[in-house]
Design a protein around this motif. Structure first.
Motif, short mmCIF file in Angstrom:
data_model
loop_
_atom_site.label_atom_id
_atom_site.label_comp_id
_atom_site.label_asym_id
_atom_site.label_seq_id
_atom_site.Cartn_x
_atom_site.Cartn_y
_atom_site.Cartn_z
N TYR A 26 0.84 -1.21 0.00
CA TYR A 26 0.00 0.00 0.00
C TYR A 26 0.88 1.26 0.00
N ALA A 27 1.95 1.26 0.79
CA ALA A 27 2.86 2.41 0.83
C ALA A 27 3.55 2.62 -0.52
N LEU A 28 3.92 1.54 -1.18
CA LEU A 28 4.52 1.66 -2.52
C LEU A 28 3.53 2.24 -3.51
N PHE A 29 2.26 1.87 -3.37
CA PHE A 29 1.24 2.44 -4.24
C PHE A 29 1.12 3.95 -4.02
N LEU A 30 1.13 4.35 -2.76
CA LEU A 30 1.04 5.78 -2.45
C LEU A 30 2.28 6.53 -2.94
N ALA A 31 3.44 5.90 -2.81
CA ALA A 31 4.68 6.53 -3.29
C ALA A 31 4.67 6.63 -4.81
N GLY A 32 3.90 5.77 -5.46
CA GLY A 32 3.81 5.81 -6.92
C GLY A 32 3.24 7.11 -7.44
N HIS A 61 -6.59 -8.92 0.31
CA HIS A 61 -5.84 -7.66 0.23
C HIS A 61 -4.91 -7.66 -0.97
N TYR A 62 -4.24 -8.78 -1.20
CA TYR A 62 -3.38 -8.85 -2.39
C TYR A 62 -4.21 -8.73 -3.67
N ARG A 63 -5.36 -9.36 -3.69
CA ARG A 63 -6.25 -9.24 -4.84
C ARG A 63 -6.72 -7.80 -5.03
N TYR A 64 -7.04 -7.14 -3.94
CA TYR A 64 -7.46 -5.73 -3.95
C TYR A 64 -6.32 -4.85 -4.48
N GLN A 65 -5.09 -5.14 -4.06
CA GLN A 65 -3.94 -4.36 -4.51
C GLN A 65 -3.68 -4.57 -6.00
N ILE A 66 -3.77 -5.81 -6.44
CA ILE A 66 -3.56 -6.09 -7.86
C ILE A 66 -4.63 -5.38 -8.69
N ARG A 67 -5.86 -5.46 -8.26
CA ARG A 67 -6.95 -4.79 -8.97
C ARG A 67 -6.77 -3.26 -8.95
N THR A 68 -6.33 -2.73 -7.82
CA THR A 68 -6.08 -1.29 -7.72
C THR A 68 -5.01 -0.86 -8.72
N PHE A 69 -3.96 -1.65 -8.85
CA PHE A 69 -2.90 -1.33 -9.81
C PHE A 69 -3.44 -1.24 -11.23
N TRP A 70 -4.17 -2.27 -11.66
CA TRP A 70 -4.65 -2.30 -13.04
C TRP A 70 -5.69 -1.22 -13.30
N LEU A 71 -6.55 -0.96 -12.33
CA LEU A 71 -7.52 0.13 -12.50
C LEU A 71 -6.82 1.48 -12.54
N ALA A 72 -5.83 1.67 -11.68
CA ALA A 72 -5.08 2.94 -11.69
C ALA A 72 -4.38 3.14 -13.03
N LEU A 73 -3.82 2.06 -13.57
CA LEU A 73 -3.16 2.16 -14.87
C LEU A 73 -4.16 2.58 -15.95
N LEU A 74 -5.34 1.99 -15.92
CA LEU A 74 -6.40 2.35 -16.87
C LEU A 74 -6.83 3.80 -16.69
N TYR A 75 -7.11 4.19 -15.45
CA TYR A 75 -7.59 5.55 -15.18
C TYR A 75 -6.54 6.61 -15.51
N PHE A 76 -5.27 6.33 -15.21
CA PHE A 76 -4.22 7.29 -15.54
C PHE A 76 -4.02 7.38 -17.05
N ALA A 77 -4.17 6.26 -17.76
CA ALA A 77 -4.06 6.29 -19.22
C ALA A 77 -5.18 7.12 -19.84
N ILE A 78 -6.39 6.95 -19.33
CA ILE A 78 -7.52 7.75 -19.81
C ILE A 78 -7.27 9.23 -19.51
N SER A 79 -6.75 9.52 -18.33
CA SER A 79 -6.44 10.92 -17.98
C SER A 79 -5.38 11.49 -18.91
N ALA A 80 -4.39 10.69 -19.26
CA ALA A 80 -3.34 11.16 -20.18
C ALA A 80 -3.94 11.52 -21.54
N LEU A 81 -4.86 10.70 -22.02
CA LEU A 81 -5.51 11.00 -23.30
C LEU A 81 -6.37 12.26 -23.19
#
Length: 124
Positions: A26-32, A61-81
């Motif tokens: 979780y801390a690594l995600f926040l540092a991201g 929790h690990y499943r939640y973190q993995i899902r958070t990563f992939w959703l964040a990647l999608l949402y940040f890509a949409i924001s970049a566009l």
């Protein structure tokens, strides 16, 4: 030196799961947010490696973190566009707030030794 299965266990001598590693993820995600996502990549690798090695609520929790990563990647890509039409700056900020809320909720539930709420949710 060979590592025994007991030394790699997520259960400490008191019988309670050691929650240090999921908190680190979780801390690594926040540092991201500051590192441009590099630490999130490290965090998701840790989550993939260690999932399936604990009780059900712990693995959620690990499943939640993995899902958070992939959703964040999608949402940040949409924001970049969307930055091409200038609204992307607003959506990027919304995604950052979403990421912080998900991580804080995950840490809170982890400290309660419970699975996160709405693991499959697309939002919070």
């Amino acid at each position: 030196m060979n590592e025994s299965p007991e030394s790699r266990s997520v259960i400490d001598s008191g019988g309670a799961p050691d929650t240090t590693l999921p908190i680190v993820v979780y801390a690594l995600f926040l540092a991201g947010i500051v590192t441009g996502g590099l630490t999130m990549l490290v965090g998701v690798v840790i989550a993939y490696v260690y999932r399936g090695e604990g009780p059900h609520w712990f693995d959620e929790h690990y499943r939640y973190q993995i899902r958070t990563f992939w959703l964040a990647l999608l949402y940040f890509a949409i924001s970049a566009l969307l930055m091409l039409v200038l609204i992307g700056f607003v959506t990027w900020l919304v995604v950052v707030v979403w990421l912080v809320i998900r991580c804080v909720k995950g840490i809170k539930r982890l400290q309660e030794q419970r699975a996160p709420d709405n693991v499959d949710a697309w939002l919070i």
